[in-house]
Design a protein around this motif. Structure first.
Motif, PDB file in Angstrom:
ATOM      1  N   GLU A   1       0.856  -1.188   0.000  1.00  0.00           N
ATOM      2  CA  GLU A   1       0.000   0.000   0.000  1.00  0.00           C
ATOM      3  C   GLU A   1       0.892   1.238   0.000  1.00  0.00           C
ATOM      4  OE1 GLU A   1      -3.451  -2.026   2.874  1.00  0.00           O
ATOM      5  OE2 GLU A   1      -2.262  -0.315   3.561  1.00  0.00           O
ATOM      6  N   LEU A   2       0.480   2.237  -0.744  1.00  0.00           N
ATOM      7  CA  LEU A   2       1.200   3.505  -0.792  1.00  0.00           C
ATOM      8  C   LEU A   2       0.375   4.571  -0.103  1.00  0.00           C
ATOM      9  CD1 LEU A   2       3.364   5.519  -1.809  1.00  0.00           C
ATOM     10  CD2 LEU A   2       2.090   5.641  -3.971  1.00  0.00           C
ATOM     11  N   TRP A   3       0.982   5.232   0.890  1.00  0.00           N
ATOM     12  CA  TRP A   3       0.332   6.303   1.637  1.00  0.00           C
ATOM     13  C   TRP A   3       1.162   7.574   1.507  1.00  0.00           C
ATOM     14  CZ3 TRP A   3      -4.115   5.634   4.872  1.00  0.00           C
ATOM     15  CH2 TRP A   3      -4.579   4.317   4.949  1.00  0.00           C
ATOM     16  N   VAL A   4       0.495   8.704   1.292  1.00  0.00           N
ATOM     17  CA  VAL A   4       1.158  10.011   1.223  1.00  0.00           C
ATOM     18  C   VAL A   4       0.388  10.984   2.100  1.00  0.00           C
ATOM     19  CG1 VAL A   4       1.860  11.932  -0.261  1.00  0.00           C
ATOM     20  CG2 VAL A   4       2.027   9.580  -1.106  1.00  0.00           C
ATOM     21  N   ASN A   5       1.039  11.497   3.114  1.00  0.00           N
ATOM     22  CA  ASN A   5       0.455  12.528   3.992  1.00  0.00           C
ATOM     23  C   ASN A   5      -0.938  12.158   4.492  1.00  0.00           C
ATOM     24  OD1 ASN A   5       2.727  14.221   3.782  1.00  0.00           O
ATOM     25  ND2 ASN A   5       1.972  15.081   1.865  1.00  0.00           N
ATOM     26  N   GLY A   6      -1.069  10.926   4.987  1.00  0.00           N
ATOM     27  CA  GLY A   6      -2.329  10.493   5.579  1.00  0.00           C
ATOM     28  C   GLY A   6      -3.358   9.977   4.609  1.00  0.00           C
ATOM     29  N   HIS A   7      -3.032   9.865   3.325  1.00  0.00           N
ATOM     30  CA  HIS A   7      -3.980   9.407   2.302  1.00  0.00           C
ATOM     31  C   HIS A   7      -3.447   8.136   1.643  1.00  0.00           C
ATOM     32  CE1 HIS A   7      -6.178  13.268   2.439  1.00  0.00           C
ATOM     33  NE2 HIS A   7      -4.977  13.817   2.552  1.00  0.00           N
ATOM     34  N   MET A   8      -4.312   7.102   1.539  1.00  0.00           N
ATOM     35  CA  MET A   8      -3.923   5.934   0.769  1.00  0.00           C
ATOM     36  C   MET A   8      -4.057   6.271  -0.711  1.00  0.00           C
ATOM     37  SD  MET A   8      -5.475   2.068   0.436  1.00  0.00           S
ATOM     38  CE  MET A   8      -5.038   1.478   2.062  1.00  0.00           C
ATOM     39  N   VAL A   9      -2.953   6.167  -1.433  1.00  0.00           N
ATOM     40  CA  VAL A   9      -2.920   6.520  -2.847  1.00  0.00           C
ATOM     41  C   VAL A   9      -3.063   5.285  -3.733  1.00  0.00           C
ATOM     42  CG1 VAL A   9      -1.578   7.684  -4.641  1.00  0.00           C
ATOM     43  CG2 VAL A   9      -1.487   8.513  -2.291  1.00  0.00           C
ATOM     44  N   MET A  10      -2.466   4.160  -3.307  1.00  0.00           N
ATOM     45  CA  MET A  10      -2.595   2.894  -4.041  1.00  0.00           C
ATOM     46  C   MET A  10      -2.755   1.771  -3.031  1.00  0.00           C
ATOM     47  SD  MET A  10       0.267   3.158  -7.107  1.00  0.00           S
ATOM     48  CE  MET A  10      -0.334   1.668  -7.915  1.00  0.00           C
ATOM     49  N   ASP A  11      -3.633   0.807  -3.345  1.00  0.00           N
ATOM     50  CA  ASP A  11      -3.791  -0.342  -2.462  1.00  0.00           C
ATOM     51  C   ASP A  11      -3.016  -1.532  -3.010  1.00  0.00           C
ATOM     52  OD1 ASP A  11      -5.304  -1.477  -4.521  1.00  0.00           O
ATOM     53  OD2 ASP A  11      -7.213  -0.913  -3.615  1.00  0.00           O
ATOM     54  N   SER A  12      -3.079  -2.651  -2.297  1.00  0.00           N
ATOM     55  CA  SER A  12      -2.258  -3.810  -2.637  1.00  0.00           C
ATOM     56  C   SER A  12      -2.700  -4.519  -3.902  1.00  0.00           C
ATOM     57  CB  SER A  12      -2.246  -4.798  -1.467  1.00  0.00           C
ATOM     58  OG  SER A  12      -3.567  -5.229  -1.164  1.00  0.00           O
ATOM     59  N   SER A  13      -3.876  -4.190  -4.422  1.00  0.00           N
ATOM     60  CA  SER A  13      -4.300  -4.799  -5.688  1.00  0.00           C
ATOM     61  C   SER A  13      -3.642  -4.121  -6.891  1.00  0.00           C
ATOM     62  CB  SER A  13      -5.833  -4.708  -5.838  1.00  0.00           C
ATOM     63  OG  SER A  13      -6.245  -3.353  -5.970  1.00  0.00           O
ATOM     64  N   LYS A  14      -3.122  -2.908  -6.694  1.00  0.00           N
ATOM     65  CA  LYS A  14      -2.481  -2.164  -7.785  1.00  0.00           C
ATOM     66  C   LYS A  14      -0.974  -2.048  -7.600  1.00  0.00           C
ATOM     67  CE  LYS A  14      -6.609   0.629  -8.651  1.00  0.00           C
ATOM     68  NZ  LYS A  14      -7.176   2.002  -8.688  1.00  0.00           N
ATOM     69  N   LEU A  15      -0.524  -1.928  -6.349  1.00  0.00           N
ATOM     70  CA  LEU A  15       0.901  -1.795  -6.089  1.00  0.00           C
ATOM     71  C   LEU A  15       1.469  -3.193  -5.879  1.00  0.00           C
ATOM     72  CD1 LEU A  15       3.090   0.426  -5.676  1.00  0.00           C
ATOM     73  CD2 LEU A  15       2.713   0.177  -3.226  1.00  0.00           C
ATOM     74  N   VAL A  16       1.813  -3.847  -6.973  1.00  0.00           N
ATOM     75  CA  VAL A  16       2.291  -5.225  -6.909  1.00  0.00           C
ATOM     76  C   VAL A  16       3.245  -5.473  -8.069  1.00  0.00           C
ATOM     77  CG1 VAL A  16       0.219  -5.994  -8.144  1.00  0.00           C
ATOM     78  CG2 VAL A  16       1.582  -7.656  -6.879  1.00  0.00           C
ATOM     79  N   GLY A  17       4.352  -6.147  -7.773  1.00  0.00           N
ATOM     80  CA  GLY A  17       5.303  -6.500  -8.819  1.00  0.00           C
ATOM     81  C   GLY A  17       6.707  -6.028  -8.495  1.00  0.00           C
ATOM     82  N   THR A  18       7.657  -6.965  -8.480  1.00  0.00           N
ATOM     83  CA  THR A  18       9.036  -6.645  -8.117  1.00  0.00           C
ATOM     84  C   THR A  18       9.736  -5.814  -9.181  1.00  0.00           C
ATOM     85  OG1 THR A  18       9.162  -8.718  -6.888  1.00  0.00           O
ATOM     86  CG2 THR A  18      11.249  -7.664  -7.468  1.00  0.00           C
ATOM     87  N   PHE A  19       9.498  -6.108 -10.442  1.00  0.00           N
ATOM     88  CA  PHE A  19      10.268  -5.504 -11.521  1.00  0.00           C
ATOM     89  C   PHE A  19       9.469  -4.438 -12.271  1.00  0.00           C
ATOM     90  CE2 PHE A  19      11.753  -9.866 -10.869  1.00  0.00           C
ATOM     91  CZ  PHE A  19      13.065  -9.619 -10.525  1.00  0.00           C
ATOM     92  N   ARG A  20       8.483  -3.884 -11.625  1.00  0.00           N
ATOM     93  CA  ARG A  20       7.667  -2.841 -12.258  1.00  0.00           C
ATOM     94  C   ARG A  20       8.076  -1.466 -11.755  1.00  0.00           C
ATOM     95  NH1 ARG A  20       1.490  -3.909 -11.348  1.00  0.00           N
ATOM     96  NH2 ARG A  20       1.388  -2.118 -12.736  1.00  0.00           N
ATOM     97  N   TYR A  21       7.891  -0.454 -12.614  1.00  0.00           N
ATOM     98  CA  TYR A  21       8.009   0.938 -12.209  1.00  0.00           C
ATOM     99  C   TYR A  21       6.601   1.461 -11.942  1.00  0.00           C
ATOM    100  CZ  TYR A  21      12.615   0.689 -14.477  1.00  0.00           C
ATOM    101  OH  TYR A  21      13.877   0.335 -14.853  1.00  0.00           O
ATOM    102  N   PHE A  22       6.475   2.295 -10.922  1.00  0.00           N
ATOM    103  CA  PHE A  22       5.184   2.886 -10.599  1.00  0.00           C
ATOM    104  C   PHE A  22       5.325   4.405 -10.619  1.00  0.00           C
ATOM    105  CE2 PHE A  22       5.192  -1.279  -8.613  1.00  0.00           C
ATOM    106  CZ  PHE A  22       3.947  -1.789  -8.971  1.00  0.00           C
ATOM    107  N   ASP A  23       4.455   5.074 -11.353  1.00  0.00           N
ATOM    108  CA  ASP A  23       4.413   6.529 -11.422  1.00  0.00           C
ATOM    109  C   ASP A  23       3.047   6.988 -10.936  1.00  0.00           C
ATOM    110  OD1 ASP A  23       6.162   6.052 -14.405  1.00  0.00           O
ATOM    111  OD2 ASP A  23       7.016   7.078 -12.677  1.00  0.00           O
ATOM    112  N   VAL A  24       3.044   7.800  -9.872  1.00  0.00           N
ATOM    113  CA  VAL A  24       1.792   8.203  -9.242  1.00  0.00           C
ATOM    114  C   VAL A  24       1.777   9.719  -9.093  1.00  0.00           C
ATOM    115  CG1 VAL A  24       0.251   7.837  -7.288  1.00  0.00           C
ATOM    116  CG2 VAL A  24       1.900   6.050  -7.908  1.00  0.00           C
ATOM    117  N   LEU A  25       0.753  10.351  -9.628  1.00  0.00           N
ATOM    118  CA  LEU A  25       0.593  11.794  -9.488  1.00  0.00           C
ATOM    119  C   LEU A  25       0.094  12.097  -8.072  1.00  0.00           C
ATOM    120  CD1 LEU A  25       0.901  14.308 -11.312  1.00  0.00           C
ATOM    121  CD2 LEU A  25      -1.557  14.170 -11.741  1.00  0.00           C
ATOM    122  N   ILE A  26       0.883  12.852  -7.308  1.00  0.00           N
ATOM    123  CA  ILE A  26       0.569  13.075  -5.889  1.00  0.00           C
ATOM    124  C   ILE A  26       0.339  14.557  -5.570  1.00  0.00           C
ATOM    125  CG2 ILE A  26       1.802  11.015  -5.143  1.00  0.00           C
ATOM    126  CD1 ILE A  26       4.097  12.868  -4.248  1.00  0.00           C
TER     127      ILE A  26
END
Length: 415
Positions: free
Chosen positions: A166-191
């Motif tokens: 799970e990705l959290w930024v300043n008290g907000h969950m931005v991505m959950d475990s169904s989307k943030l998954v994969g060892t060799f992936r890059y993730f780009d998230v507009l925050i």
């Protein structure tokens, strides 16, 4: 304005050694692979170098077993949360690497010490947390202060997490475990919408932003061999000891790309595909880059390529408003400059010169400079991109030269 990164790539034929008639056992195949490793590394360890003024790598991480943390994610990911009892470490690390760095375990590579580490603690998820500042004093090359009123865009880039989280930024969950998954992936998230108001004082060093990652280890069951539940993660050969944490953690860098007041453009993930003729007299190139944008209004964006291997070329495309990404391809069918006669090829040092060619890629918006920021440098079979501020009024046809604004550097150097 960001500075162009220095990149390089090789022109090489893709060939494989024909197998012998004698079947090779598994260990012989592995030995052959390691024998070829130096040659492979020469081809693969080509990467970009340079600094973009709009990129900031997040450091100063702490980690803790989530079973020992009673607070919810919105609290853990808030600025000022007390993590003084957590394991603090620097750089990128798995849980075990962090625990070794902060002295929980020592000499794990000696004797049977690794077997003495209790693996059950890694069945729980672990928190990774860092506070950081996005004000003007964060880096000498950083962008002006980010705040809710001045930041046009802020993109969080994860180079590698293992395995699910799970990705959290300043008290907000931005991505959950169904989307943030994969060892060799890059993730780009507009925050941008999750940033706290940043102090505009350049003398303030207080952290004003917080990121937290709650990570789970991959499911890596070796037995039975017919099981269908093994995650595609970092694994080990059968004679190497398996780390008890299964390499769970933030194993590559986390960075923020930001633009204070102008559109944010990222020229990323380039690839150079080379087709060399059998007699080595001709090489046709296809160059691809990924263009990520966050624009307030639709506009025309021009992508420029400069290289020591071919004359400058550029292509203009229509980019819609909002968060958008597209692959931009430059083909030898469309650009005569990518049809190389008597190409300077890459050779193993025993056979010739291991020649490399430089490349810079950058973008411009509507004839005016745009803040651009390059993605993190990674090894690649060809090169990694650069980005810099530039402007041009040219169309999407090839040209022998490109115009750019004097507010940024876009030169490339050969290697």
């Amino acid at each position: 304005s960001g500075r162009a990164e220095q990149c390089c790539f090789s022109l090489a034929r893709e060939e494989f050694i024909a197998p012998t008639q004698t079947p090779m056992c598994f260990y012989h195949r592995v030995a052959a692979l390691f024998a070829l490793a130096p040659l492979l590394l020469l081809l693969l360890s080509v990467h970009a170098e340079g600094v973009s003024g709009a990129k900031q790598v997040i450091s100063g991480w702490s980690t803790q077993n989530a079973d020992l943390v009673q607070e919810a994610g919105r609290v853990v990911s808030s600025v000022g949360y007390d993590d003084s009892l957590w394991c603090a470490y620097e750089g990128e690390a798995t849980v075990m690497a962090a625990l070794v760095q902060c002295g929980v375990y020592t000499d794990v590579l000696e004797d049977l010490h690794l077997l003495q580490v209790n693996p059950r603690q890694f069945l729980d998820p672990w928190w990774f947390r860092a506070e950081f500042s996005l004000n003007a004093s964060s880096s000498a090359a950083a962008s002006p202060a980010l705040s809710s009123s001045s930041a046009a865009s802020a993109l969080l880039h994860l180079d590698g997490i293992n395995y699910r989280g799970e990705l959290w930024v300043n008290g907000h969950m931005v991505m959950d475990s169904s989307k943030l998954v994969g060892t060799f992936r890059y993730f780009d998230v507009l925050i941008s919408d999750y940033l706290n108001n940043a102090t505009t004082s350049s003398s303030s060093d207080a952290a004003n932003q917080c990121i937290a990652l709650k990570l789970w280890a991959p499911n890596d069951q070796w037995h039975p061999s017919t099981n269908n539940s093994t995650d595609l993660a970092i694994s080990f050969l059968d004679w190497a000891p398996q780390p008890p944490d299964y390499n769970m953690g933030v194993w590559r860098s986390v960075s923020v790309h930001s633009s204070p007041s102008r559109p944010l453009l990222l020229v990323r993930y380039p690839l150079v595909d080379t087709l060399v003729s059998p007699n080595l007299s001709q090489a046709n190139l296809t160059v691809g880059v990924n263009l990520w944008s966050s624009l307030s209004a639709a506009c025309e964006v021009t992508v420029f390529l400069n290289s020591s291997a071919f004359p400058p070329i550029h292509k203009t495309l229509h980019v819609p408003a909002g968060e958008h990404q597209t692959d931009v391809l430059f083909s030898s069918h469309d650009f005569a400059q990518l049809q190389l006669s008597s190409p300077v090829l890459w050779w193993p040092f025993q056979m010739g010169q291991p020649s490399l060619h430089s490349l810079s890629a950058y973008a411009a918006v509507n004839d005016s400079p745009a803040d651009t920021s390059a993605a993190s440098s990674h090894p690649t079979t060809a090169l990694h991109s650069s980005a810099s501020s530039s402007s041009s009024s040219s169309s999407s046809s090839s040209s022998s030269s490109s115009s750019s604004s004097s507010s940024s550097s876009s030169s490339s150097s050969s290697s």
